[in-house]
Write an enzyme that holds these catalytic residues in place. Structure first.
Site, PDB file in Angstrom:
ATOM      1  N   GLU A  64       8.386   3.136  -1.047  1.00  0.00           N
ATOM      2  CA  GLU A  64       8.420   2.223   0.298  1.00  0.00           C
ATOM      3  C   GLU A  64       7.809   0.667   0.052  1.00  0.00           C
ATOM      4  OE1 GLU A  64       7.052   5.250   2.938  1.00  0.00           O
ATOM      5  OE2 GLU A  64       8.961   6.370   2.479  1.00  0.00           O
ATOM      6  N   GLU A  79       7.910  10.571  -7.598  1.00  0.00           N
ATOM      7  CA  GLU A  79       8.408  11.006  -6.338  1.00  0.00           C
ATOM      8  C   GLU A  79       9.925  10.292  -6.433  1.00  0.00           C
ATOM      9  OE1 GLU A  79       5.855  11.047  -2.546  1.00  0.00           O
ATOM     10  OE2 GLU A  79       5.825   8.934  -2.948  1.00  0.00           O
ATOM     11  N   HIS A 104       3.911   3.108  -3.949  1.00  0.00           N
ATOM     12  CA  HIS A 104       4.879   3.934  -3.342  1.00  0.00           C
ATOM     13  C   HIS A 104       6.230   3.339  -3.331  1.00  0.00           C
ATOM     14  CE1 HIS A 104       6.743   6.443  -0.324  1.00  0.00           C
ATOM     15  NE2 HIS A 104       5.758   7.375  -0.568  1.00  0.00           N
ATOM     16  N   SER A 113      10.200  15.660  -0.075  1.00  0.00           N
ATOM     17  CA  SER A 113      10.658  16.702   0.645  1.00  0.00           C
ATOM     18  C   SER A 113       9.663  17.892   0.524  1.00  0.00           C
ATOM     19  CB  SER A 113      12.301  16.946   0.399  1.00  0.00           C
ATOM     20  OG  SER A 113      12.827  15.792   0.937  1.00  0.00           O
ATOM     21  N   LYS A 143       2.000   7.778   6.405  1.00  0.00           N
ATOM     22  CA  LYS A 143       2.748   6.618   6.414  1.00  0.00           C
ATOM     23  C   LYS A 143       2.470   5.885   7.603  1.00  0.00           C
ATOM     24  CE  LYS A 143       6.151   8.624   3.447  1.00  0.00           C
ATOM     25  NZ  LYS A 143       7.444   9.125   3.038  1.00  0.00           N
ATOM     26  N   ASN A 160       0.383  11.851   2.815  1.00  0.00           N
ATOM     27  CA  ASN A 160       0.703  10.423   3.182  1.00  0.00           C
ATOM     28  C   ASN A 160       1.559  10.307   4.880  1.00  0.00           C
ATOM     29  OD1 ASN A 160       1.608   7.906   3.218  1.00  0.00           O
ATOM     30  ND2 ASN A 160       3.086   8.057   1.698  1.00  0.00           N
ATOM     31  N   GLY A 218      11.933  12.092   2.116  1.00  0.00           N
ATOM     32  CA  GLY A 218      12.573  12.207   3.553  1.00  0.00           C
ATOM     33  C   GLY A 218      14.089  12.532   3.640  1.00  0.00           C
TER      34      GLY A 218
HETATM   35  P1  13P Z   1       8.607  13.312   2.231  1.00  0.00           P
HETATM   36  O1  13P Z   1       7.762  14.429   2.270  1.00  0.00           O
HETATM   37  O2  13P Z   1       8.711  12.951   4.012  1.00  0.00           O
HETATM   38  O3  13P Z   1       9.771  13.214   1.680  1.00  0.00           O
HETATM   39  O4  13P Z   1       7.884  11.997   1.880  1.00  0.00           O
HETATM   40  C1  13P Z   1       7.227  12.091   0.551  1.00  0.00           C
HETATM   41  C2  13P Z   1       6.404  10.832   0.387  1.00  0.00           C
HETATM   42  O5  13P Z   1       6.931   9.787   0.381  1.00  0.00           O
HETATM   43  C3  13P Z   1       5.079  10.909   0.245  1.00  0.00           C
HETATM   44  O6  13P Z   1       4.574   9.847  -0.289  1.00  0.00           O
END
Ligand code: 13P
Length: 239
Positions: free
Chosen positions: A96, A164, A94, A204, A16, A14, A170
């Protein structure tokens, strides 16, 4: 539709809100896709066409889709437009999007339904916040998200679930391996119909922990954010 049963593990990058053409070109020159696994790159939609290559084990996915099928919704991209562009996967719900764009479980359900109708596999994301975890609400939150976000038409062959934990995204923090496995087992046992679902872990994931996470009995792959932007790191994860 892609036959998910053909793959032992599924890895989704992903990206982003990252990437541009030169990033993409260099990434693809170095990317080494493994034929046992299904590897999916979710870039910003504007780059999806340039991502489509000839490798039969490499797929691309969108990061979101409109709630609406067509009409006066400026700036939106529909499920049928994704299908028209041969996109096979799409992230939905997601954290976010839930956090910054007020996406609800009900929105996630409608989007997933629209995607399934277009033979696009929704990757339905669920996960608890740190506060919810600390208040022992993980199970309740996940069950509510599953009940309210996954449409009746979803099956283990046309949809994926990604767990997740919001607090692991992150941050460099992850649940313990036992916790990850237990939560995945819980998700699969929530209802008989989820037993055969492929459930991916995200939060992560990096080359130093991906192997042990992917080897867990109830984990069927990973959804990777930050580490997927470094192609060498991603190559190690999918190898
Ligand atoms: P990270 O791997 O940066 O923690 O992000 C995970 C994520 O949101 C994947 O969709």
């Amino acid at each position: 539709m892609i036959n998910l049963d053909n793959y032992s593990s599924i890895f989704i990058a992903n990206w982003k809100l990252n990437g541009n053409y030169s990033f993409l070109k260099e990434y693809y020159e170095k990317l080494k896709v493994n034929s046992n696994n299904c590897t999916i790159i979710c870039s910003s939609s504007i780059y999806l066409q340039s991502l489509k290559g000839n490798n039969k084990n490499l797929f691309c996915g969108a990061q979101d889709v409109s709630l609406f099928k067509e009409g006066a919704y400026t700036g939106e991209l529909s499920a049928s437009m994704l299908r028209d562009n041969n996109i096979d996967f799409c992230l939905v719900g997601h954290s976010e999007r839930r956090q910054y764009f007020a996406e609800t479980n009900n929105n996630v359900k409608t989007k997933s339904l629209n995607l399934i109708e277009e033979n696009i596999i929704p990757v339905i994301c669920i996960g608890e916040t740190l506060e919810q975890k600390e208040n022992n609400l993980t199970e309740e939150i996940l069950f509510t998200q599953i009940k309210e976000s996954i449409p009746n038409s979803a099956t283990h062959q046309n949809a994926l679930i990604a767990y997740e934990p919001v607090w692991a995204i992150g941050t460099g923090l992850t649940p313990t391996l036992d916790e990850i496995n237990q939560v995945h087992e819980l998700i699969k046992n929530f209802d008989q119909k989820f037993i055969n679902y492929k459930v991916l872990y995200g939060g992560s994931v990096k080359s130093s922990n991906s192997k042990e996470i992917t080897e867990l009995t109830h984990v069927d792959g990973c959804l990777i954010g930050g580490a997927s932007l470094k192609v060498d790191e991603f190559n190690t994860i999918i190898s």
